[in-house]
Enzyme design. Structure first.
Site, PDB file in Angstrom:
ATOM      1  N   GLY A  31      -9.594 -46.611  11.995  1.00 29.60           N
ATOM      2  CA  GLY A  31      -9.543 -45.992  10.670  1.00 29.60           C
ATOM      3  C   GLY A  31      -8.748 -46.834   9.692  1.00 29.60           C
ATOM      4  N   GLY A  89      -3.430 -46.960   3.677  1.00 26.30           N
ATOM      5  CA  GLY A  89      -3.052 -47.671   2.468  1.00 26.30           C
ATOM      6  C   GLY A  89      -2.725 -49.129   2.726  1.00 26.30           C
ATOM      7  CG  ASP A 110       5.025 -43.047   3.785  1.00 25.91           C
ATOM      8  OD1 ASP A 110       4.882 -41.981   3.159  1.00 25.91           O
ATOM      9  OD2 ASP A 110       4.121 -43.892   3.896  1.00 25.91           O
TER      10      ASP A 110
HETATM   11  P1  ATP Z   1      -1.083 -44.322   4.900  1.00 29.63           P
HETATM   12  O1  ATP Z   1      -1.357 -45.757   4.849  1.00 29.63           O
HETATM   13  O2  ATP Z   1      -1.136 -43.646   3.608  1.00 29.63           O
HETATM   14  O3  ATP Z   1       0.183 -44.023   5.649  1.00 29.63           O
HETATM   15  P2  ATP Z   1      -2.514 -43.617   7.285  1.00 29.63           P
HETATM   16  O4  ATP Z   1      -1.223 -43.329   7.992  1.00 29.63           O
HETATM   17  O5  ATP Z   1      -3.677 -42.710   7.586  1.00 29.63           O
HETATM   18  O6  ATP Z   1      -2.285 -43.639   5.715  1.00 29.63           O
HETATM   19  P3  ATP Z   1      -2.803 -46.014   8.840  1.00 29.63           P
HETATM   20  O7  ATP Z   1      -1.441 -45.901   9.430  1.00 29.63           O
HETATM   21  O8  ATP Z   1      -3.252 -47.363   8.393  1.00 29.63           O
HETATM   22  O9  ATP Z   1      -2.959 -45.095   7.586  1.00 29.63           O
HETATM   23  O10 ATP Z   1      -3.827 -45.446   9.901  1.00 29.63           O
HETATM   24  C1  ATP Z   1      -5.226 -45.513   9.754  1.00 29.63           C
HETATM   25  C2  ATP Z   1      -5.862 -44.693  10.879  1.00 29.63           C
HETATM   26  O11 ATP Z   1      -5.515 -45.274  12.135  1.00 29.63           O
HETATM   27  C3  ATP Z   1      -5.376 -43.252  10.930  1.00 29.63           C
HETATM   28  O12 ATP Z   1      -6.470 -42.450  11.341  1.00 29.63           O
HETATM   29  C4  ATP Z   1      -4.325 -43.274  12.010  1.00 29.63           C
HETATM   30  O13 ATP Z   1      -4.186 -42.003  12.650  1.00 29.63           O
HETATM   31  C5  ATP Z   1      -4.849 -44.330  12.968  1.00 29.63           C
HETATM   32  N1  ATP Z   1      -3.770 -45.044  13.662  1.00 29.63           N
HETATM   33  C6  ATP Z   1      -2.758 -45.733  13.087  1.00 29.63           C
HETATM   34  N2  ATP Z   1      -1.952 -46.264  13.996  1.00 29.63           N
HETATM   35  C7  ATP Z   1      -2.465 -45.907  15.210  1.00 29.63           C
HETATM   36  C8  ATP Z   1      -2.052 -46.124  16.575  1.00 29.63           C
HETATM   37  N3  ATP Z   1      -0.970 -46.832  16.867  1.00 29.63           N
HETATM   38  N4  ATP Z   1      -2.809 -45.592  17.555  1.00 29.63           N
HETATM   39  C9  ATP Z   1      -3.915 -44.869  17.274  1.00 29.63           C
HETATM   40  N5  ATP Z   1      -4.348 -44.612  16.018  1.00 29.63           N
HETATM   41  C10 ATP Z   1      -3.635 -45.119  15.000  1.00 29.63           C
END
Ligand code: ATP
Length: 322
Positions: free
Chosen positions: A23, A26, A151
């Site tokens: 996924g 930001g 955050d």
């Molecule tokens: P923002 O950037 O506003 O914090 P976010 O937290 O959704 O938004 P990301 O942290 O980039 O953005 O995550 C993108 C997607 O990947 C989300 O669906 C998140 O749950 C998933 N994700 C992020 N890190 C992991 C991880 N370590 N293991 C599994 N899924 C993850």
């Protein structure tokens, strides 16, 4: 296995196989891949749209990645997402450009935000109390190491297969979203979405301190207890106007009689989002409440996890226990 230090060679594409897209957020895009030598899955977060460090990546993002990696040794805790090292290479699913990113523990249960959306409401109470406690444990650990999150919100609390919580994005969060996050919400200079930002953070001269995270925790507790997104219809500029005036998410629909300890948790939530930063409890103080209320439901946790798994697999066969 010893923790990798940030001086370790970056993980390259040749070490990773079976890439899958998870996924976008930001900061960038997240992938899952299997590490050939380690034999388990990892998550790799790359900068957006093939923006490579060798091209036009903003320098502050590069600094943030290095900062995140440099926290690794400081933050080895069960309730904080493990970072294994930096990634450098041409990812098979990410275009042709050389990219840098971060290699992290893969969390099979997704985020708390996704869980609340999938359940269309709060999880069963034992899980609510455990999430509240585990987030407080992780935050207390970060603060004890002089690290702030800035955050803290449901999308940054990730879950393993049994829905145990770990804090994510505490190093990247400060620069993760320069103007818009994944939900097209404006975010503040200090990082974090407006909805989870304390009133004082809307002042231009604000310098983030621990009380920022304590406030965010209060709003996060509200989200977990109600299963809802705070101020769902409000535009971020309205939220930015109203929070400093004292507006908070509504609590009148929370029925304290639904679960033992819920009233104490709601009282804690309100203390955490106090207008006055110095009145917000430390995470050490929060733990006294969260440990106590979780202990009342500990025996029911396996049943609650099973119930959620059943509901996620067969949504229509589930009757809410909350
Ligand atoms: P923002 O950037 O506003 O914090 P976010 O937290 O959704 O938004 P990301 O942290 O980039 O953005 O995550 C993108 C997607 O990947 C989300 O669906 C998140 O749950 C998933 N994700 C992020 N890190 C992991 C991880 N370590 N293991 C599994 N899924 C993850």
């Amino acid at each position: 296995m010893a923790m990798l230090s940030h001086t370790t060679e970056p993980v390259g594409s040749e070490s990773l196989e079976k890439w899958e897209s998870v996924g976008s957020g930001g900061f960038g895009h997240v992938y899952k891949a299997r590490h050939r030598d380690w034999g388990f899955d990892v998550a790799i977060k790359l900068l957006h749209d093939g923006v490579g460090f060798y091209s036009s990546a903003p320098i502050h993002k590069e600094k943030a990645l290095a900062e995140e990696a440099s926290h690794m040794d400081k933050v080895s805790c069960e309730f904080v997402l493990r970072v294994y090292g930096l990634y450098e290479g041409i990812p098979p699913l990410g275009g042709l450009a050389m990219q840098k990113g971060i290699v992290m523990e893969f969390m099979g249960g997704g985020s708390v935000q996704a869980l609340l959306q999938d359940l269309s409401g709060p999880p069963p109470w034992p899980l609510v109390f455990r999430l509240a406690h585990q987030v407080a444990l992780g935050m207390n650990f970060l603060h004890s190491r002089n690290l702030m999150h800035h955050d803290l919100k449901p999308s940054n609390v990730l879950l393993n297969d049994e829905f145990n919580a770990k804090l994510a994005d505490f190093g990247l969060s400060r620069v993760s979203t320069s103007a818009l996050n994944s939900n097209n919400e404006m975010t503040g200079e200090a990082g974090g979405t407006y909805k989870y930002m304390p009133p004082e953070a809307f002042e231009a001269s604000y310098e983030p301190v621990r009380a920022f995270d304590r406030y965010s925790y209060g709003i996060l507790l509200w989200s977990i207890v109600t299963g809802k997104e705070p101020y769902p219809m409000a535009h971020s500029s309205l939220v930015a106007l109203r929070i400093p005036e004292g507006d908070r998410p509504p609590c009148k629909e929370i029925n304290h009689r639904e679960a033992e300890g819920l009233e104490e948790l709601v009282d804690l939530m309100k203390l955490c989002w106090d207008q006055n930063p110095s009145k917000r409890p430390t995470f050490k103080e929060c733990l006294e409440v969260t440990e106590k209320v979780f202990s009342k439901h500990k025996k029911e946790i396996h049943g609650a996890v099973h119930l959620v798994l059943t509901r996620l697999v067969e949504p229509t066969s589930f009757l809410s226990e909350n």
